[in-house]
Design an enzyme around this catalytic site. Structure first.
Site, PDB file in Angstrom:
ATOM      1  N   ARG A   1       0.825  -1.205   0.000  1.00  0.00           N
ATOM      2  CA  ARG A   1       0.000   0.000   0.000  1.00  0.00           C
ATOM      3  C   ARG A   1       0.862   1.259   0.000  1.00  0.00           C
ATOM      4  O   ARG A   1       0.577   2.234  -0.695  1.00  0.00           O
ATOM      5  CB  ARG A   1      -0.915  -0.001   1.222  1.00  0.00           C
ATOM      6  CG  ARG A   1      -1.786   1.248   1.299  1.00  0.00           C
ATOM      7  CD  ARG A   1      -2.703   1.212   2.512  1.00  0.00           C
ATOM      8  NE  ARG A   1      -3.458   2.465   2.558  1.00  0.00           N
ATOM      9  CZ  ARG A   1      -3.337   3.374   3.509  1.00  0.00           C
ATOM     10  NH1 ARG A   1      -2.497   3.190   4.507  1.00  0.00           N
ATOM     11  NH2 ARG A   1      -4.061   4.470   3.467  1.00  0.00           N
TER      12      ARG A   1
ATOM     13  N   HIS B   1       0.718   4.157  -2.884  1.00  0.00           N
ATOM     14  CA  HIS B   1       0.451   5.563  -2.593  1.00  0.00           C
ATOM     15  C   HIS B   1       1.588   6.452  -3.083  1.00  0.00           C
ATOM     16  O   HIS B   1       1.362   7.596  -3.484  1.00  0.00           O
ATOM     17  CB  HIS B   1       0.244   5.755  -1.090  1.00  0.00           C
ATOM     18  CG  HIS B   1      -1.145   5.441  -0.639  1.00  0.00           C
ATOM     19  ND1 HIS B   1      -1.905   6.302   0.122  1.00  0.00           N
ATOM     20  CD2 HIS B   1      -1.925   4.350  -0.847  1.00  0.00           C
ATOM     21  CE1 HIS B   1      -3.092   5.766   0.360  1.00  0.00           C
ATOM     22  NE2 HIS B   1      -3.117   4.567  -0.208  1.00  0.00           N
TER      23      HIS B   1
ATOM     24  N   GLY C   1       4.296   9.745  -9.302  1.00  0.00           N
ATOM     25  CA  GLY C   1       5.290   8.764  -9.705  1.00  0.00           C
ATOM     26  C   GLY C   1       6.055   8.132  -8.561  1.00  0.00           C
ATOM     27  O   GLY C   1       5.991   8.559  -7.413  1.00  0.00           O
TER      28      GLY C   1
ATOM     29  N   ASP D   1       8.806   7.945  -6.624  1.00  0.00           N
ATOM     30  CA  ASP D   1       9.970   8.777  -6.323  1.00  0.00           C
ATOM     31  C   ASP D   1      10.216   8.924  -4.825  1.00  0.00           C
ATOM     32  O   ASP D   1      10.990   9.781  -4.405  1.00  0.00           O
ATOM     33  CB  ASP D   1       9.787  10.167  -6.939  1.00  0.00           C
ATOM     34  CG  ASP D   1       8.567  10.891  -6.377  1.00  0.00           C
ATOM     35  OD1 ASP D   1       7.845  10.291  -5.546  1.00  0.00           O
ATOM     36  OD2 ASP D   1       8.329  12.046  -6.758  1.00  0.00           O
TER      37      ASP D   1
ATOM     38  N   ASN E   1      -3.297   9.292   3.564  1.00  0.00           N
ATOM     39  CA  ASN E   1      -1.997   8.740   3.957  1.00  0.00           C
ATOM     40  C   ASN E   1      -1.781   8.677   5.458  1.00  0.00           C
ATOM     41  O   ASN E   1      -0.752   8.175   5.915  1.00  0.00           O
ATOM     42  CB  ASN E   1      -0.865   9.570   3.329  1.00  0.00           C
ATOM     43  CG  ASN E   1      -0.788   9.400   1.830  1.00  0.00           C
ATOM     44  OD1 ASN E   1      -1.325   8.445   1.278  1.00  0.00           O
ATOM     45  ND2 ASN E   1      -0.125  10.336   1.164  1.00  0.00           N
TER      46      ASN E   1
ATOM     47  N   PRO F   1      -7.515   7.048  -4.755  1.00  0.00           N
ATOM     48  CA  PRO F   1      -8.856   6.451  -4.753  1.00  0.00           C
ATOM     49  C   PRO F   1      -9.393   6.261  -3.336  1.00  0.00           C
ATOM     50  O   PRO F   1      -8.647   5.976  -2.405  1.00  0.00           O
ATOM     51  CB  PRO F   1      -8.641   5.095  -5.445  1.00  0.00           C
ATOM     52  CG  PRO F   1      -7.428   5.291  -6.277  1.00  0.00           C
ATOM     53  CD  PRO F   1      -6.547   6.220  -5.505  1.00  0.00           C
TER      54      PRO F   1
ATOM     55  N   HIS G   1      -5.842  -6.293  -2.964  1.00  0.00           N
ATOM     56  CA  HIS G   1      -6.606  -6.298  -1.717  1.00  0.00           C
ATOM     57  C   HIS G   1      -6.762  -7.702  -1.147  1.00  0.00           C
ATOM     58  O   HIS G   1      -7.307  -7.859  -0.054  1.00  0.00           O
ATOM     59  CB  HIS G   1      -7.993  -5.702  -1.947  1.00  0.00           C
ATOM     60  CG  HIS G   1      -7.999  -4.206  -2.002  1.00  0.00           C
ATOM     61  ND1 HIS G   1      -9.056  -3.482  -2.515  1.00  0.00           N
ATOM     62  CD2 HIS G   1      -7.086  -3.292  -1.605  1.00  0.00           C
ATOM     63  CE1 HIS G   1      -8.794  -2.193  -2.432  1.00  0.00           C
ATOM     64  NE2 HIS G   1      -7.591  -2.059  -1.892  1.00  0.00           N
TER      65      HIS G   1
END
Length: 405
Positions: free
Chosen positions: A112, A116, A122, A124, A147, A215, A245
């Site tokens: 996950r 994220h 991207g 990074d 987050n 999402p 998931h």
């Protein structure tokens, strides 16, 4: 000789993945051929390295102009650190293995975390930063609502420390996160896929984008498909990615409103089968203190890192009362959706769209080999999404702190 050896190694690794380009049952040849891949659009595409180069180097670097703009992963390489840190991937793999057997829930958490990171501007490592461009007053991705329940930062820090001991200042946090995610997935029973390396780390964090573009568990299928399409993923790739998931647990706070106050009605989601609603409510009793599912990520798999609550459900658990399931990384996620037993509204919404419903049925109809092959292919694609390479970005010494220019 070395370059040809690398080519043959890459061919050997990629052939099984490329075989997944054949259509799964339920998806027509025409649909596959007519899929388009919109070019990802991101603010970060204009970000360039602030490295101070001598004039002689600038004038002689004919590729610098292009290097600053290539973000599609084509600049990545197999075994990028073979000369500068040949033990890099072995060090990562060893650390991941030790962490996994001590903390099995690290696999979905790191998957996950990786998603994220890549989904916002991207792959990074920007999600790992504690500031943006050294400005501690600027909101960062970690603080964005989707987050705030991310876990695994401490695991990536631990892996980074071990890599730094072997090769100081060489291996980027972005590469560590990408390789670690692959290795955690593999240990959790998922498929192997090659991870190219050579990513660089961003010194900028993207709070607003993380809040707006990740999402949500209550998204309808149209919004889910649109968000993935903006990053170049078609329906098939989106469905296979959401299949991630099938490992980890969905925390109760992310399905609570669906059980007790769906869309503000004060009633449960009427599409949930009665027996499944009872099962979900047993696992997730009503609690007025839970977080709003309108503001959390559809890739949520667990509670906050500092929380000791184990309340929640897994997709294997959701399916077990209706039919048997095999291993952790098989088809039980898709079988659950076919039975109307999706935990997240956004997941169950895949059955409301003709193309995605056909794909769910196709993935659920075999022993899992089609899904696993497609998942490997799309994870390879996602790991190359809008990466920084060459003279872009930086290599952080500490994954939470950028390097001062």
């Amino acid at each position: 000789m070395v370059s040809w050896l690398n080519v043959w190694i890459m061919v050997a690794l990629l052939v099984p993945v490329l075989l997944s380009l054949t259509n799964p049952r339920g998806e027509s040849q025409t649909q596959t051929q007519t899929q388009t891949h919109p070019k990802p659009h991101s603010q970060k595409q204009t970000q360039t390295q602030t490295l101070h180069l001598p004039p002689s180097l600038i004038s002689s670097s004919s590729n610098l102009f292009f290097n600053e703009r290539i973000r599609d992963g084509s600049n990545l390489d197999y075994d990028f650190y073979r000369d500068t840190c040949p033990q890099a991937e072995d060090t990562i793999r060893s650390a991941v293995t030790r962490i996994f057997f001590d903390h099995r829930d690290s696999a979905p958490a790191i998957l996950r975390l990786f998603f994220h990171d890549c989904f916002i501007q991207g792959c990074d490592a920007s999600v790992l930063l504690d500031d943006s461009n050294g400005n501690k007053n600027h909101s960062i991705e970690k603080q964005a609502i989707p987050n705030q329940t991310l876990r695994g930062f401490d695991k990536i820090d631990l892996i980074k420390e071990e890599v730094e001991q072997a090769c100081p200042g060489v291996v980027s946090c972005a590469d560590i996160l990408a390789v670690a995610a692959r290795d955690f997935v593999l240990l959790a029973g998922g498929p192997f896929y090659p991870v190219l390396t050579g990513r660089r780390d961003s010194n900028q964090s993207f709070y607003d984008e993380a809040n707006d573009q990740i999402p949500r568990p209550d998204d309808n299928v149209n919004r889910t498909l649109r968000l993935f399409s903006l990053r170049g993923f078609n329906e098939r790739e989106t469905v296979s990615l959401l299949g991630g998931h099938n490992i980890g647990k969905i925390g109760c706070e992310f399905i609570q409103q669906r059980l007790y106050n769906f869309q503000g009605t004060g009633q449960p989601d009427p599409t949930i089968p009665v027996d499944f609603l009872g099962q979900m409510r047993l696992n997730c009793p009503e609690n007025n203190n839970t977080s709003s599912t309108n503001e959390v990520s559809a890739f949520e798999v667990s509670q906050k890192e500092n929380s000791h609550s184990e309340a929640g459900m897994s997709y294997m658990q959701a399916l077990s009362s209706s039919m048997s399931s095999g291993g952790a990384f098989d088809t039980h996620y898709f079988q659950s959706l076919l039975k109307g037993r999706g935990l997240l509204y956004a997941d169950q919404q895949l059955m409301s769209h003709v193309k995605t419903a056909r794909l769910v049925s196709a993935y659920a109809s075999d022993d899992g080999s089609t899904f696993r092959m497609d998942f490997a292919r799309v994870m390879l694609k996602m790991s190359n999404l809008d990466v920084l390479t060459g003279l872009q970005g930086q290599v952080r010494l500490n994954c939470s702190q950028g390097v001062s220019s």
